[in-house]
Structures are given as structure tokens and as C-alpha cells.
Write a protein that holds these residues in place. Structure first.
Motif, PDB file in Angstrom:
ATOM      1  N   SER A  48       0.833  -1.191   0.000  1.00 49.50           N
ATOM      2  CA  SER A  48       0.000   0.000   0.000  1.00 49.50           C
ATOM      3  C   SER A  48       0.879   1.257   0.000  1.00 49.50           C
ATOM      4  N   ILE A  49       0.357   2.319  -0.609  1.00 45.33           N
ATOM      5  CA  ILE A  49       1.112   3.565  -0.660  1.00 45.33           C
ATOM      6  C   ILE A  49       1.161   4.215   0.716  1.00 45.33           C
ATOM      7  N   SER A  50       0.101   4.057   1.500  1.00 45.14           N
ATOM      8  CA  SER A  50       0.072   4.685   2.820  1.00 45.14           C
ATOM      9  C   SER A  50       1.058   4.039   3.776  1.00 45.14           C
ATOM     10  N   ALA A  51       1.309   2.732   3.626  1.00 45.02           N
ATOM     11  CA  ALA A  51       2.296   2.064   4.484  1.00 45.02           C
ATOM     12  C   ALA A  51       3.687   2.623   4.248  1.00 45.02           C
ATOM     13  N   LEU A  52       3.943   3.145   3.051  1.00 44.80           N
ATOM     14  CA  LEU A  52       5.247   3.719   2.726  1.00 44.80           C
ATOM     15  C   LEU A  52       5.341   5.188   3.094  1.00 44.80           C
ATOM     16  N   LEU A  53       4.262   5.934   2.879  1.00 40.67           N
ATOM     17  CA  LEU A  53       4.322   7.379   3.098  1.00 40.67           C
ATOM     18  C   LEU A  53       4.053   7.794   4.540  1.00 40.67           C
ATOM     19  N   ALA A  54       3.142   7.123   5.213  1.00 42.20           N
ATOM     20  CA  ALA A  54       2.750   7.553   6.556  1.00 42.20           C
ATOM     21  C   ALA A  54       3.929   7.622   7.534  1.00 42.20           C
ATOM     22  N   PRO A  55       4.813   6.611   7.568  1.00 40.49           N
ATOM     23  CA  PRO A  55       5.931   6.703   8.514  1.00 40.49           C
ATOM     24  C   PRO A  55       6.872   7.861   8.208  1.00 40.49           C
ATOM     25  N   VAL A  56       7.075   8.137   6.927  1.00 42.97           N
ATOM     26  CA  VAL A  56       7.981   9.216   6.543  1.00 42.97           C
ATOM     27  C   VAL A  56       7.375  10.573   6.886  1.00 42.97           C
ATOM     28  N   ILE A  57       6.093  10.725   6.628  1.00 42.53           N
ATOM     29  CA  ILE A  57       5.415  11.989   6.944  1.00 42.53           C
ATOM     30  C   ILE A  57       5.450  12.231   8.442  1.00 42.53           C
ATOM     31  N   GLY A  58       5.238  11.171   9.212  1.00 37.35           N
ATOM     32  CA  GLY A  58       5.205  11.324  10.657  1.00 37.35           C
ATOM     33  C   GLY A  58       6.572  11.509  11.286  1.00 37.35           C
ATOM     34  N   ALA A  59       7.619  11.043  10.620  1.00 36.89           N
ATOM     35  CA  ALA A  59       8.954  11.055  11.217  1.00 36.89           C
ATOM     36  C   ALA A  59       9.831  12.199  10.731  1.00 36.89           C
ATOM     37  N   THR A  60       9.376  12.937   9.725  1.00 39.66           N
ATOM     38  CA  THR A  60      10.206  14.013   9.172  1.00 39.66           C
ATOM     39  C   THR A  60       9.581  15.370   9.454  1.00 39.66           C
ATOM     40  N   GLN A  61      10.341  16.398   9.213  1.00 41.64           N
ATOM     41  CA  GLN A  61       9.794  17.736   9.342  1.00 41.64           C
ATOM     42  C   GLN A  61       8.685  17.931   8.310  1.00 41.64           C
ATOM     43  N   HIS A  62       7.769  18.833   8.612  1.00 42.17           N
ATOM     44  CA  HIS A  62       6.587  19.023   7.776  1.00 42.17           C
ATOM     45  C   HIS A  62       6.956  19.274   6.309  1.00 42.17           C
ATOM     46  N   HIS A  63       7.918  20.166   6.060  1.00 41.47           N
ATOM     47  CA  HIS A  63       8.296  20.503   4.684  1.00 41.47           C
ATOM     48  C   HIS A  63       8.856  19.296   3.953  1.00 41.47           C
ATOM     49  N   GLN A  64       9.743  18.535   4.601  1.00 43.60           N
ATOM     50  CA  GLN A  64      10.337  17.374   3.946  1.00 43.60           C
ATOM     51  C   GLN A  64       9.285  16.324   3.628  1.00 43.60           C
ATOM     52  N   GLY A  65       8.334  16.116   4.551  1.00 43.33           N
ATOM     53  CA  GLY A  65       7.258  15.167   4.288  1.00 43.33           C
ATOM     54  C   GLY A  65       6.437  15.567   3.084  1.00 43.33           C
ATOM     55  N   ASN A  66       6.135  16.864   2.968  1.00 41.71           N
ATOM     56  CA  ASN A  66       5.373  17.359   1.818  1.00 41.71           C
ATOM     57  C   ASN A  66       6.132  17.154   0.512  1.00 41.71           C
ATOM     58  N   VAL A  67       7.438  17.360   0.567  1.00 43.79           N
ATOM     59  CA  VAL A  67       8.264  17.155  -0.633  1.00 43.79           C
ATOM     60  C   VAL A  67       8.207  15.699  -1.078  1.00 43.79           C
ATOM     61  N   ILE A  68       8.271  14.779  -0.143  1.00 42.89           N
ATOM     62  CA  ILE A  68       8.244  13.352  -0.476  1.00 42.89           C
ATOM     63  C   ILE A  68       6.882  12.963  -1.055  1.00 42.89           C
ATOM     64  N   VAL A  69       5.798  13.456  -0.458  1.00 44.65           N
ATOM     65  CA  VAL A  69       4.455  13.181  -0.989  1.00 44.65           C
ATOM     66  C   VAL A  69       4.328  13.725  -2.407  1.00 44.65           C
ATOM     67  N   SER A  70       4.800  14.951  -2.615  1.00 43.97           N
ATOM     68  CA  SER A  70       4.721  15.581  -3.932  1.00 43.97           C
ATOM     69  C   SER A  70       5.511  14.803  -4.972  1.00 43.97           C
ATOM     70  N   GLU A  71       6.716  14.368  -4.619  1.00 44.21           N
ATOM     71  CA  GLU A  71       7.555  13.634  -5.554  1.00 44.21           C
ATOM     72  C   GLU A  71       6.957  12.264  -5.871  1.00 44.21           C
ATOM     73  N   THR A  72       6.376  11.619  -4.869  1.00 46.56           N
ATOM     74  CA  THR A  72       5.723  10.329  -5.102  1.00 46.56           C
ATOM     75  C   THR A  72       4.566  10.484  -6.077  1.00 46.56           C
ATOM     76  N   GLY A  73       3.742  11.488  -5.845  1.00 50.60           N
ATOM     77  CA  GLY A  73       2.622  11.733  -6.746  1.00 50.60           C
ATOM     78  C   GLY A  73       3.072  12.052  -8.156  1.00 50.60           C
ATOM     79  N   ARG A  74       4.124  12.873  -8.268  1.00 51.72           N
ATOM     80  CA  ARG A  74       4.634  13.238  -9.594  1.00 51.72           C
ATOM     81  C   ARG A  74       5.118  12.018 -10.354  1.00 51.72           C
ATOM     82  N   LEU A  75       5.863  11.140  -9.680  1.00 51.37           N
ATOM     83  CA  LEU A  75       6.407   9.964 -10.357  1.00 51.37           C
ATOM     84  C   LEU A  75       5.315   8.953 -10.714  1.00 51.37           C
ATOM     85  N   LEU A  76       4.329   8.773  -9.844  1.00 49.29           N
ATOM     86  CA  LEU A  76       3.234   7.861 -10.166  1.00 49.29           C
ATOM     87  C   LEU A  76       2.498   8.331 -11.410  1.00 49.29           C
TER      88      LEU A  76
END
Length: 264
Positions: free
Chosen positions: A133-161
Motif C-alpha cells: 500500500s502507498i500509505s504504508a510507505l508514506l505515513a511513517p515518513v510523513i510522521g517522522a520528518t519535518q513538515h516541509h520534507q514530508g510534503n516534498v516526499i508526498v509531492s515527488e511520489t505523486g509526480r512519479l506515479l
């Protein structure tokens, strides 16, 4: 309408679901299925993979929770019979499962897919890409990183998909978990199947991953378990380019997936 007619639709293999989606999963589009645990998300991913593979087309399945069940997939291949389908052994060979337990691993794989798109031959090119699942991969990173970095990772994941879907002209199917929202009650009446008391579902949930992720999927679907029958779930459209939210289908989750309202 012209754009819709020129876009290939890939059946999931469950009539009510394909009718709900106006023919199936859309190539070049990202489709999200969200739902509670044991609501049938992985089962639908398996079914879509088998249906695609039975047409002789390649499926790339990123498994982030060890939920991919090779024995179950083989069973579905043997159970599901479609017109002009390839032999079972050929269908099984078309499905590749890639264990993926880090969002960085997924991003690297997606980036490689996008770069190799022009080099892949027609028969070797994935037509369906699953991330379960995509949430199993993104949720830990969003919760463990600073807000800006988490947003960058979500944005990059969406762009690549989206890039991989467009470049490969593939359907991308991702699963997401749900978080609390709304209230307990009945599913909206749009697209009613007349399945009576099974309209009672738990609607006290919404897809996880927040507002930034919300704009990534082209199609958003949510599964909710019926309160009266243990093996029946409601699939509801949350967003779709050609259908209003609230349209729904009822699915029986058992040995295989079937239309609940058509079961005897």
C-alpha cells in the motif's frame, strides 16, 4: 468525451466494479482504493492483476506490507476464465511482485521505470502497476520528518506515479488506509443497486495521507464493510473525472470477488 473514448479501459474482472468505473481502470491514470483493514483492498489488487495477466499483459506489483499472496493469485488465475485469455502458466508469468518496504525504494523504482519507458518493448511494458500500500510507505515518513520534507516526499511520489502512468500508458492502482471522519450511517443513494439493508455501512472514515495527497489520484474509491453481512463491502466513488461522487457498487469478498447484489 473524446478524451474518454481515446483512453483505454482495463477491466478489474468484477462486473459491478467495472460498470461503476465505466469500463475499468483507466490507462494513464492513478486510481486509489482506500478502506479499512480486511475491506478487500488487496483482494481487488489481486483480481485486477489476474484479469490483466489473463490478457497476456504485464503487471508490476509493489508489495509494501507482505500482503501479496502468490498461492491466492494462482488460485484466482485458475478460477477466473475470460474469453481469449492466455494459458494459466503464461498469465502467472506476467505478474511480477517486487517487495518494497521503503518509500525511497519505491521512488527509485518508479524513476527507473520512467527513464526506461522508451526502451521497453511492447510486450515487456507493464500495463498495470500496483502499489499495495502507498500509505504504508508514506505515513511513517510523513510522521517522522519535518513538515516541509514530508510534503516534498508526498509531492515527488505523486509526480512519479503520474509520470509513469502517462509515459507507459499504464493504469496505476494504489491502496490507502483510512482515518476517522464523518459519522456512522447509510451510503449515499446515487448509483443504488437496491441491495436493501446492506446500505448500512460505516462511513466514519476518510482516506489517509492528508490534503496534499488528495490531488494525486485521478480516481478515488473507498471500500466500506456492510454492517449486516460480514463478506460484503460497498465501493463508493469519492472522485472520478466522468462520474459524480456517491455512485457505488456492492461486492462479495469470498473465494473470489463477485457482485453482491447478483448473488443468490
Amino acid at each position: 468525451m473524446a478524451a474518454m473514448e481515446s483512453t483505454r479501459l482495463m477491466p478489474v474482472g468484477v462486473d459491478s466494479v467495472d460498470e461503476l468505473l465505466l469500463g475499468g481502470l483507466r490507462e494513464t491514470a492513478v486510481t486509489e482504493i482506500s478502506g479499512e483493514t480486511c475491506s478487500g483492498k488487496t483482494q481487488l489488487c489481486h483480481m485486477a492483476s489476474v484479469t490483466t495477466a489473463k490478457r497476456g499483459e504485464v503487471v508490476l506489483y509493489f508489495d509494501s506490507t507482505n500482503a501479496f499472496n502468490a498461492a491466492r493469485v494462482q488460485q484466482l488465475v485458475e478460477l477466473c476464465k475470460f474469453a481469449d485469455s492466455v494459458p494459466d502458466a503464461v498469465a502467472l508469468s506476467r505478474i511480477s511482485c517486487v517487495p518494497c518496504h521503503s518509500i525511497y525504494s519505491l521512488l527509485a523504482s518508479l524513476d527507473e521505470l520512467a527513464q526506461q519507458a522508451t526502451k521497453l518493448g511492447g510486450s515487456a511494458q507493464p500495463r498495470l502497476i500496483v502499489v499495495d500500500s502507498i500509505s504504508a510507505l508514506l505515513a511513517p515518513v510523513i510522521g517522522a520528518t519535518q513538515h516541509h520534507q514530508g510534503n516534498v516526499i508526498v509531492s515527488e511520489t505523486g509526480r512519479l506515479l503520474r509520470q509513469v502512468a502517462e509515459t507507459l500508458r499504464a493504469a496505476v492502482l494504489v491502496t490507502n488506509h483510512v482515518v476517522g471522519a464523518g459519522s456512522f450511517g447509510k451510503a449515499p443513494p446515487a448509483g443504488s443497486t437496491g441491495f436493501g439493508s446492506l446500505y448500512d455501512v460505516n462511513t466514519d472514515y476518510k482516506p489517509a495521507l492528508g490534503e496534499q495527497w488528495r490531488g494525486v489520484p485521478h480516481v478515488r474509491l473507498q471500500l466500506s464493510r456492510a454492517t449486516a453481512v460480514a463478506d460484503v463491502v460497498c465501493m463508493m466513488i469519492l472522485s472520478h473525472p466522468h462520474r459524480e461522487p456517491g455512485h457505488q457498487a456492492w461486492i462479495r469478498v469470498s473465494e473470489t470477488l463477485s457482485d453482491a447484489h447478483r448473488a443468490g
